[in-house]
Scaffold this motif. Structure first.
Motif, mmCIF file in Angstrom:
data_model
loop_
_atom_site.group_PDB
_atom_site.id
_atom_site.type_symbol
_atom_site.label_atom_id
_atom_site.label_comp_id
_atom_site.label_asym_id
_atom_site.label_seq_id
_atom_site.Cartn_x
_atom_site.Cartn_y
_atom_site.Cartn_z
ATOM 1 N N TYR A 160 0.843 -1.200 0.000
ATOM 2 C CA TYR A 160 0.000 0.000 0.000
ATOM 3 C C TYR A 160 0.874 1.244 0.000
ATOM 4 O O TYR A 160 1.989 1.245 0.535
ATOM 5 C CB TYR A 160 -0.905 0.016 1.235
ATOM 6 C CG TYR A 160 -2.050 -0.957 1.167
ATOM 7 C CD1 TYR A 160 -3.323 -0.546 0.809
ATOM 8 C CD2 TYR A 160 -1.849 -2.316 1.446
ATOM 9 C CE1 TYR A 160 -4.379 -1.445 0.741
ATOM 10 C CE2 TYR A 160 -2.892 -3.224 1.378
ATOM 11 C CZ TYR A 160 -4.159 -2.777 1.022
ATOM 12 O OH TYR A 160 -5.197 -3.668 0.955
ATOM 13 N N LEU A 161 0.367 2.297 -0.602
ATOM 14 C CA LEU A 161 1.004 3.602 -0.575
ATOM 15 C C LEU A 161 -0.020 4.598 -0.052
ATOM 16 O O LEU A 161 -0.995 4.921 -0.727
ATOM 17 C CB LEU A 161 1.476 4.007 -1.976
ATOM 18 C CG LEU A 161 2.178 5.357 -2.102
ATOM 19 C CD1 LEU A 161 3.478 5.352 -1.304
ATOM 20 C CD2 LEU A 161 2.450 5.694 -3.559
ATOM 21 N N LEU A 162 0.202 5.049 1.191
ATOM 22 C CA LEU A 162 -0.751 5.965 1.846
ATOM 23 C C LEU A 162 -2.173 5.397 1.841
ATOM 24 O O LEU A 162 -3.144 6.048 1.440
ATOM 25 C CB LEU A 162 -0.735 7.329 1.154
ATOM 26 C CG LEU A 162 0.607 8.069 1.144
ATOM 27 C CD1 LEU A 162 0.490 9.372 0.365
ATOM 28 C CD2 LEU A 162 1.094 8.331 2.558
ATOM 29 N N SER A 163 -2.287 4.152 2.246
ATOM 30 C CA SER A 163 -3.567 3.433 2.357
ATOM 31 C C SER A 163 -4.202 3.070 1.022
ATOM 32 O O SER A 163 -5.320 2.561 0.973
ATOM 33 C CB SER A 163 -4.578 4.252 3.186
ATOM 34 O OG SER A 163 -4.074 4.501 4.478
ATOM 35 N N GLN A 167 -0.901 -1.335 -6.672
ATOM 36 C CA GLN A 167 -1.304 -1.610 -8.045
ATOM 37 C C GLN A 167 -2.345 -0.610 -8.543
ATOM 38 O O GLN A 167 -2.412 -0.310 -9.736
ATOM 39 C CB GLN A 167 -1.820 -3.032 -8.188
ATOM 40 C CG GLN A 167 -3.040 -3.389 -7.351
ATOM 41 C CD GLN A 167 -3.204 -4.891 -7.231
ATOM 42 O OE1 GLN A 167 -2.548 -5.538 -6.432
ATOM 43 N NE2 GLN A 167 -4.101 -5.449 -8.041
ATOM 44 N N VAL A 168 -3.149 -0.063 -7.630
ATOM 45 C CA VAL A 168 -4.104 0.983 -8.008
ATOM 46 C C VAL A 168 -3.354 2.263 -8.365
ATOM 47 O O VAL A 168 -3.708 2.956 -9.328
ATOM 48 C CB VAL A 168 -5.113 1.243 -6.865
ATOM 49 C CG1 VAL A 168 -6.027 2.418 -7.209
ATOM 50 C CG2 VAL A 168 -5.943 -0.006 -6.591
ATOM 51 N N VAL A 169 -2.303 2.559 -7.600
ATOM 52 C CA VAL A 169 -1.472 3.735 -7.891
ATOM 53 C C VAL A 169 -0.817 3.584 -9.267
ATOM 54 O O VAL A 169 -0.804 4.525 -10.075
ATOM 55 C CB VAL A 169 -0.396 3.918 -6.813
ATOM 56 C CG1 VAL A 169 0.549 5.069 -7.179
ATOM 57 C CG2 VAL A 169 -1.035 4.196 -5.457
ATOM 58 N N ILE A 170 -0.284 2.396 -9.537
ATOM 59 C CA ILE A 170 0.359 2.134 -10.837
ATOM 60 C C ILE A 170 -0.643 2.314 -11.972
ATOM 61 O O ILE A 170 -0.343 2.954 -12.989
ATOM 62 C CB ILE A 170 0.954 0.716 -10.868
ATOM 63 C CG1 ILE A 170 2.121 0.610 -9.878
ATOM 64 C CG2 ILE A 170 1.417 0.346 -12.279
ATOM 65 C CD1 ILE A 170 2.643 -0.799 -9.700
ATOM 66 N N ALA A 171 -1.845 1.763 -11.795
ATOM 67 C CA ALA A 171 -2.876 1.897 -12.829
ATOM 68 C C ALA A 171 -3.219 3.361 -13.052
ATOM 69 O O ALA A 171 -3.394 3.804 -14.195
ATOM 70 C CB ALA A 171 -4.121 1.107 -12.430
ATOM 71 N N GLY A 172 -3.291 4.138 -11.962
ATOM 72 C CA GLY A 172 -3.595 5.558 -12.079
ATOM 73 C C GLY A 172 -2.531 6.305 -12.874
ATOM 74 O O GLY A 172 -2.851 7.148 -13.724
ATOM 75 N N VAL A 173 -1.274 5.987 -12.595
ATOM 76 C CA VAL A 173 -0.166 6.632 -13.325
ATOM 77 C C VAL A 173 -0.223 6.290 -14.807
ATOM 78 O O VAL A 173 -0.036 7.157 -15.674
ATOM 79 C CB VAL A 173 1.187 6.209 -12.716
ATOM 80 C CG1 VAL A 173 2.342 6.693 -13.594
ATOM 81 C CG2 VAL A 173 1.338 6.757 -11.304
ATOM 82 N N VAL A 174 -0.497 5.018 -15.113
ATOM 83 C CA VAL A 174 -0.582 4.585 -16.515
ATOM 84 C C VAL A 174 -1.744 5.277 -17.225
ATOM 85 O O VAL A 174 -1.620 5.710 -18.377
ATOM 86 C CB VAL A 174 -0.734 3.051 -16.598
ATOM 87 C CG1 VAL A 174 -1.090 2.610 -18.019
ATOM 88 C CG2 VAL A 174 0.547 2.372 -16.150
ATOM 89 N N ILE A 175 -2.869 5.407 -16.546
ATOM 90 C CA ILE A 175 -4.040 6.068 -17.140
ATOM 91 C C ILE A 175 -3.725 7.527 -17.477
ATOM 92 O O ILE A 175 -4.027 8.005 -18.576
ATOM 93 C CB ILE A 175 -5.245 5.987 -16.188
ATOM 94 C CG1 ILE A 175 -5.748 4.541 -16.102
ATOM 95 C CG2 ILE A 175 -6.373 6.915 -16.641
ATOM 96 C CD1 ILE A 175 -6.686 4.292 -14.941
ATOM 97 N N VAL A 176 -3.101 8.229 -16.535
ATOM 98 C CA VAL A 176 -2.741 9.634 -16.767
ATOM 99 C C VAL A 176 -1.768 9.743 -17.938
ATOM 100 O O VAL A 176 -1.907 10.597 -18.816
ATOM 101 C CB VAL A 176 -2.133 10.262 -15.501
ATOM 102 C CG1 VAL A 176 -1.560 11.655 -15.802
ATOM 103 C CG2 VAL A 176 -3.186 10.365 -14.399
ATOM 104 N N GLY A 177 -0.768 8.844 -17.957
ATOM 105 C CA GLY A 177 0.212 8.852 -19.039
ATOM 106 C C GLY A 177 -0.424 8.571 -20.392
ATOM 107 O O GLY A 177 -0.093 9.215 -21.396
#
Length: 314
Positions: A160-163, A167-177
């Motif tokens: 987890y990263l800040l709760s 993998q959700v954080v990674i998906a978010g970064v990929v979506i923005v990119g």
């Protein structure tokens, strides 16, 4: 001269910018009211956790379909990456991940070569490759589960990263990119141009073969990343189960999200909404103890509506 009539009917309700988000909102609200414990923070995070790998491969599929292609190898790529990283993790995370992602890129390169250079049909080519790479994954893994213990690597699927799940954080970064790439880069515009009219794109100076190579490499790389995450979450490599039917989930998310099979348009945010819509259906049916097969029926109906209604708007 006849005046053109403006028609607004029920067929207009499903369009790339409105239909899928509206369906998602309606389903979420309905489940919040009728499904106990559905609209909780923990359940929402759990849905995001489960859909994150689908989002990754669906983003890659969006690029491919926007270029008027198709990639059925993403699930097999996940399986190949899964068994390779599980077998090599004892030599260190860098070695295992490097070899696993290199294998994924090899799949993408061969897809690009066969489709863009040899002009083979994308559907038939990737269907054959789906079977080939799944078979190779099972041969490499000897058809067995490959368990391992590596806390650092497993954090990719369990940390987890800040709760928020990593993998959700990674998906978010990929979506923005991906959104930035499609809307704000020359390459993004080239993908859309090639998918809209390849011959016209060539006449405009766009190297269509190069564009197709890159979109298949992107699709394979994101499938490889999804395979790494899934393997880390399971704590084992599974050449038989990892990525099974992943290509169909990805295609469903892309089509429902408004990216047409005919190419020429890429709706990244629509793909995200499409993936979330499918996940909400699966989760709600599971929580209501409705057989999984009925969720497949509903998903199929939604996909047919997403394809049929835009073609019949006037």
């Amino acid at each position: 001269m006849k005046r053109k009539k403006f028609k607004l009917g029920w067929r207009s309700l499903w369009n790339p910018n409105f239909g899928a988000p509206a369906a998602l909102l309606i389903l979420y609200i309905a489940n919040a009211v009728f499904t106990p414990r559905f609209a909780t923070v923990s359940n929402t995070l759990n849905m995001l956790l489960q859909v994150s790998t689908t989002m990754l491969i669906a983003i890659g599929m969006t690029f491919v379909i926007a270029s008027r292609g198709i990639d059925l190898t993403v699930g097999s790529t996940m399986a190949l990456v899964s068994v390779i990283v599980a077998l090599l993790i004892k030599y260190g995370i860098f070695v295992a991940v490097s070899f696993a992602l290199s294998a994924a890129l090899l799949v993408g390169f061969l897809n690009g070569f066969l489709i863009s250079r040899l002009k083979l049909d994308a559907l038939i080519t990737t269907l054959a490759a789906l079977i080939l790479w799944r078979g190779i994954a099972q041969v490499v893994g000897d058809g067995k589960l490959v368990p391992f213990t590596h806390p650092t690597f497993e954090a990719l699927g369990k940390g987890y990263l800040l709760s928020i799940p990593i993998q959700v954080v990674i998906a978010g970064v990929v979506i923005v990119g991906a959104f930035f790439c499609i809307h704000s880069t020359l390459f993004g515009h080239q993908i859309v141009a090639v998918g809209g009219n390849e011959e016209a794109a060539r006449l405009a100076g766009i190297r269509a073969e190069r564009v197709k190579y890159i979109v298949y490499l992107i699709s394979a790389l994101l499938a490889g990343l999804a395979g790494l995450i899934e393997t880390a979450r399971l704590g084992m490599g599974d050449p038989s189960k990892v990525g099974v039917n992943a290509e169909f989930d990805a295609i469903a998310a892309v089509v429902v999200g408004g990216t047409p099979f005919s190419g020429g348009r890429a709706n990244v945010l629509g793909t995200v909404v499409g993936a979330l819509l499918m996940q909400v259906i699966s989760t709600s049916f599971n929580m209501l103890l409705i057989p999984f097969t009925w969720s497949l029926v509903l998903k199929s109906v939604i996909i047919l509506f997403a394809i049929f209604l835009p073609r019949n708007r006037v």
